[in-house]
Write an enzyme that holds these catalytic residues in place. Sequence first.
Site, mmCIF file in Angstrom:
data_model
loop_
_atom_site.group_PDB
_atom_site.id
_atom_site.type_symbol
_atom_site.label_atom_id
_atom_site.label_comp_id
_atom_site.label_asym_id
_atom_site.label_seq_id
_atom_site.Cartn_x
_atom_site.Cartn_y
_atom_site.Cartn_z
ATOM 1 N N SER A 139 -3.050 2.356 2.230
ATOM 2 C CA SER A 139 -4.310 2.092 2.913
ATOM 3 C C SER A 139 -5.472 2.668 2.096
ATOM 4 O O SER A 139 -5.602 2.362 0.916
ATOM 5 C CB SER A 139 -4.238 2.696 4.324
ATOM 6 O OG SER A 139 -5.207 2.130 5.149
ATOM 7 N N ARG B 283 -10.937 5.513 17.712
ATOM 8 C CA ARG B 283 -9.534 5.643 17.353
ATOM 9 C C ARG B 283 -8.688 4.571 18.055
ATOM 10 O O ARG B 283 -7.786 3.998 17.471
ATOM 11 C CB ARG B 283 -9.033 7.033 17.725
ATOM 12 C CG ARG B 283 -7.547 7.246 17.518
ATOM 13 C CD ARG B 283 -7.163 7.122 16.067
ATOM 14 N NE ARG B 283 -5.800 7.585 15.838
ATOM 15 C CZ ARG B 283 -5.227 7.572 14.653
ATOM 16 N NH1 ARG B 283 -5.866 7.090 13.605
ATOM 17 N NH2 ARG B 283 -4.007 8.018 14.504
ATOM 18 N N ASP C 23 1.278 -6.842 8.126
ATOM 19 C CA ASP C 23 0.036 -6.057 7.982
ATOM 20 C C ASP C 23 -1.145 -7.017 7.935
ATOM 21 O O ASP C 23 -1.366 -7.695 6.942
ATOM 22 C CB ASP C 23 0.118 -5.224 6.700
ATOM 23 C CG ASP C 23 -1.100 -4.330 6.492
ATOM 24 O OD1 ASP C 23 -2.079 -4.443 7.252
ATOM 25 O OD2 ASP C 23 -1.050 -3.504 5.560
ATOM 26 N N HIS D 279 0.393 -2.616 9.754
ATOM 27 C CA HIS D 279 -0.128 -1.782 8.666
ATOM 28 C C HIS D 279 0.581 -0.429 8.591
ATOM 29 O O HIS D 279 0.828 0.097 7.509
ATOM 30 C CB HIS D 279 -1.636 -1.592 8.900
ATOM 31 C CG HIS D 279 -2.319 -0.783 7.858
ATOM 32 N ND1 HIS D 279 -2.330 -1.171 6.531
ATOM 33 C CD2 HIS D 279 -3.013 0.386 7.921
ATOM 34 C CE1 HIS D 279 -3.020 -0.272 5.831
ATOM 35 N NE2 HIS D 279 -3.431 0.674 6.645
ATOM 36 N N ASP D 280 0.900 0.131 9.750
ATOM 37 C CA ASP D 280 1.542 1.447 9.799
ATOM 38 C C ASP D 280 2.928 1.469 9.175
ATOM 39 O O ASP D 280 3.497 2.549 8.989
ATOM 40 C CB ASP D 280 1.651 1.934 11.250
ATOM 41 C CG ASP D 280 0.493 2.848 11.628
ATOM 42 O OD1 ASP D 280 -0.307 3.185 10.735
ATOM 43 O OD2 ASP D 280 0.389 3.215 12.812
#
Lengths: 391, 218
Positions: A162, A232, A328, A361-362
């Site tokens: 990232s 967040r 992602d 993405h994680d």
Amino acid sequence: MSASPRIAAVDTTAPGFPGRRFEIPASAPLRLDSGVELGPVTVAYQSYGTLNADKSNAVLVCHALTGDQFVADHHPVTGKPGWWETIIGPGKLLDTERYFVICANVLGGCMGSTGPKDTNPSTGKPWGLEFPVITIGDMVKAQARLIDHLGIEKLFCVIGGSMGGMQVLEWVSAYPERVFAAVPVATSYRHSAQNIAFHEVGRQAIMADPDWHGGAYQLAGVTPHRGLAVARMAAHITYLSETALHRKFGRRLQNRAQLSYGFDADFQVESYLRHQGSTFVDRFDANSYLYITRAMDYFDLQAEHGGSLAEAFTGTKTRFCVVSFTSDWLFPTSESRALVHALNAAAANVSFVEIVSDKGHDAFLLDEPEFHSVLGGFLNGAAEHRGLKFG
Amino acid sequence: MTDPRVLPVAAQARPRATIRVDLKAIAEMIEPGTRVLDIGCGDGALLDYLAHEKRVDARGIEISQAGVNACVAQGLSVVQGDADTDLKDYPTGGFDYAILSQTLQATSDPKAVVGELVRIARRAIVSFPNFGVWHVRLKLLLGGRMPVTDTLSAAWYETPNIHLCTIDDFVDLCGTLGVSIEKAMVLDSQGRPRSLAAPGRLANLLGEQGLFVLRRRG
């Protein structure tokens, strides 16, 4: 979401706050991309393993937006394992019995490196919005000063996912002779319009919180925890995939048998996001969030090189391993592919793998065996080419 | 979680002393210490051999992600990509050799691909199944059906080989493109080079595969 007011999350200057510190003196300040000279600057970092005699086994790990230097040991605030402990440690993929692994909190961060919550030496007050806008390039300049300080001429590898991957690309572009191998993971050579848009939502949420006080919340003795939590929550959705969210939560209800016909967290997914938001504010500074997201938005390696991304890598001798994940959508494979095309045009030595994963993405932070097997092979091959011998 | 130290078999460095005979024939044409791009490198057998036996700077392109991942996991430099679309990115003359082994017939524009090969490398090494070999001709002539052979083992409806050609066809294409044929040979059904002077009518009739070394004219 808790409604109790929170005072500044973490005092990283308190005696006993763990980790190493390196100071860039005011006499040799960082020259930022904005033109501002910043100094003194503290770089807080962690290191694992031992630097070998010829200083050829150093690996720099670059962290993502809300990550920090505690990559492979327990976090001093949350008590959770290091964010990349799955691959870094004794006997692990990035074996700290072989490599000297360094991870520094980014410039502008809030875990000990100089950032907006620290004291502005010229006013004696917290920087707040007087802190200069920083870039990915500035973060890397600060890291390079740390690497100089450690006496390391050439890093064996720079790796990160990232925003960490952006730093990897910046390292190779700015210091081509100092990186033997580069592993940009789940990243891009520039922040897309969609990504800038999500960041703007987060920033606006923070700035809309009355407790933000135009960035001077420390002086007011409050924190804009509600705004930061919403930022967040919105961002967290972009780190997952629809499949992963649905598998984890579906439409299941939270601690209740039926809908409340109100606005409590009826659904598990709501409760989960609220939890993500409220725990985040305990360890992260709202102004840091503004500055670091801005740095990502400004990142555009292609524009910095006259519109030709390949120019960023002209003559590079670095070995690259570019990794993306199928689900992602924040940093989709197409961005990695464009990067690979540019690297090919620069005749770079490049490997490129897309890992099948539905975790979004994680995925780069999670246990993805195929990613790890590819990464291990790449590192072993690179170590062989570097002539690294492990006893 | 799985122990990250235990890598799959493919991930363990194991230089291959032996490779398929037809790949060996290609490897023998490559000067040590050169820069090579293997297009359609599959599981990386040739790349691995070249890297370890000839100290070649070996890179690969492979269309299947599983193939790419297996290659990278054994330390080879391979990208996922497509011969039809991705060769244009590479700089002119960036490689000493570009290898296209058993892949040309599966590309959608073989003419453009051959043109790109001789652009990006000083020499291109191309091998392909020869559709002019006698038993293929015989199968079509006598059986009246699309030939299925050892080298062309898929039925017509599932074959990736959409642009089959004969050795003579390929020689014609090189002429059309203005590409010099520096070396030509044929391989038998085991992939062993046969001592026939190719190109020629006999080569087109007896060769199971054609193997060519090409370079751009001028």
